[in-house]
Scaffold this motif. Structure first.
Motif, mmCIF file in Angstrom:
data_model
loop_
_atom_site.group_PDB
_atom_site.id
_atom_site.type_symbol
_atom_site.label_atom_id
_atom_site.label_comp_id
_atom_site.label_asym_id
_atom_site.label_seq_id
_atom_site.Cartn_x
_atom_site.Cartn_y
_atom_site.Cartn_z
ATOM 1 N N TYR A 4 36.611 44.221 38.652
ATOM 2 C CA TYR A 4 37.890 43.673 39.108
ATOM 3 C C TYR A 4 37.876 43.519 40.625
ATOM 4 O O TYR A 4 37.548 44.448 41.352
ATOM 5 C CB TYR A 4 39.043 44.587 38.700
ATOM 6 N N ARG A 5 38.224 42.335 41.100
ATOM 7 C CA ARG A 5 38.322 42.057 42.531
ATOM 8 C C ARG A 5 39.760 41.630 42.828
ATOM 9 O O ARG A 5 40.197 40.587 42.358
ATOM 10 C CB ARG A 5 37.379 40.933 42.943
ATOM 11 N N PRO A 6 40.515 42.405 43.577
ATOM 12 C CA PRO A 6 41.908 42.031 43.845
ATOM 13 C C PRO A 6 42.006 40.798 44.727
ATOM 14 O O PRO A 6 41.210 40.606 45.651
ATOM 15 C CB PRO A 6 42.475 43.254 44.564
ATOM 16 N N LYS A 7 42.980 39.958 44.431
ATOM 17 C CA LYS A 7 43.253 38.781 45.258
ATOM 18 C C LYS A 7 44.047 39.237 46.482
ATOM 19 O O LYS A 7 44.692 40.269 46.468
ATOM 20 C CB LYS A 7 44.079 37.759 44.478
ATOM 21 N N GLN A 8 44.032 38.437 47.518
ATOM 22 C CA GLN A 8 44.738 38.797 48.747
ATOM 23 C C GLN A 8 46.242 38.938 48.500
ATOM 24 O O GLN A 8 46.898 39.780 49.093
ATOM 25 C CB GLN A 8 44.469 37.735 49.823
ATOM 26 N N TYR A 43 41.975 50.103 43.295
ATOM 27 C CA TYR A 43 41.207 48.858 43.364
ATOM 28 C C TYR A 43 40.434 48.730 44.679
ATOM 29 O O TYR A 43 40.164 47.635 45.144
ATOM 30 C CB TYR A 43 42.122 47.647 43.168
ATOM 31 N N PHE A 44 40.031 49.852 45.272
ATOM 32 C CA PHE A 44 39.270 49.856 46.526
ATOM 33 C C PHE A 44 37.950 49.119 46.355
ATOM 34 O O PHE A 44 37.228 49.307 45.370
ATOM 35 C CB PHE A 44 39.003 51.289 46.966
ATOM 36 N N GLN A 45 37.646 48.266 47.317
ATOM 37 C CA GLN A 45 36.356 47.581 47.387
ATOM 38 C C GLN A 45 35.811 47.793 48.799
ATOM 39 O O GLN A 45 36.518 47.536 49.772
ATOM 40 C CB GLN A 45 36.524 46.079 47.138
ATOM 41 N N PRO A 46 34.570 48.236 48.956
ATOM 42 C CA PRO A 46 34.059 48.514 50.297
ATOM 43 C C PRO A 46 33.935 47.277 51.181
ATOM 44 O O PRO A 46 33.964 47.391 52.400
ATOM 45 C CB PRO A 46 32.690 49.138 50.059
#
Length: 150
Positions: A4-8, A43-46
């Protein structure tokens, strides 16, 4: 299964407030750096900027251990020949207490293009007052319950 990649538009930024009075500098900086990066969110993404805003009060009343008052040095160069400047922690706390916390947090963040974005969301003040009442900041204890033990 995809990651999962959150949208802005899905990223919700909160405001948190921290009282630095009596807190150890390194532990405080670690906590602030993690909140600025958004590591407390599910939903943290580095490689994405999903962090929150942090307001730090009483920057001049931080605690440090050992002989750091005289042994810890802050060095910078003026870009002129012979322009190396060296300041002790004691001098920095007397003259630029906000800079002590700002530098500690900045040096704990990843050294990439996101670092400037993270640092823009850090607000440091020496007194009890700040100008961000309209944002309704929450105490940092609401996301990090162990913070009371520091």
């Amino acid at each position: 299964m995809k990651t999962y990649r959150p949208k802005q538009a899905e990223i919700k930024r909160e405001w948190y407030i921290v009282d630095a009075k009596g807190k150890t500098l390194g532990r405080l900086a670690t906590l602030i750096a993690n909140v600025l990066r958004g590591k407390h969110k599910p939903y943290f993404q580095p490689d994405m900027d999903v962090g929150d805003f942090v307001i730090v009060l009483n920057a001049d009343k931080i605690k440090y251990t050992g002989k750091k008052e005289t042994d810890k040095l802050y060095q910078f160069h003026t870009n002129y020949p012979g322009g190396l400047k060296v300041r002790t922690l004691k001098w920095m706390l007397e003259n630029k207490p906000e800079e002590v916390i700002r530098l500690a947090v900045e040096r704990m963040l990843p050294k990439n293009k996101l670092q400037k974005r993270f640092m823009k969301r850090l607000k440091v003040y020496t007194g009890e007052t700040h100008k961000h009442q309209a944002q309704n900041p929450k105490p940092i204890d609401s996301i990090v319950p162990m913070w009371k033990n520091f």
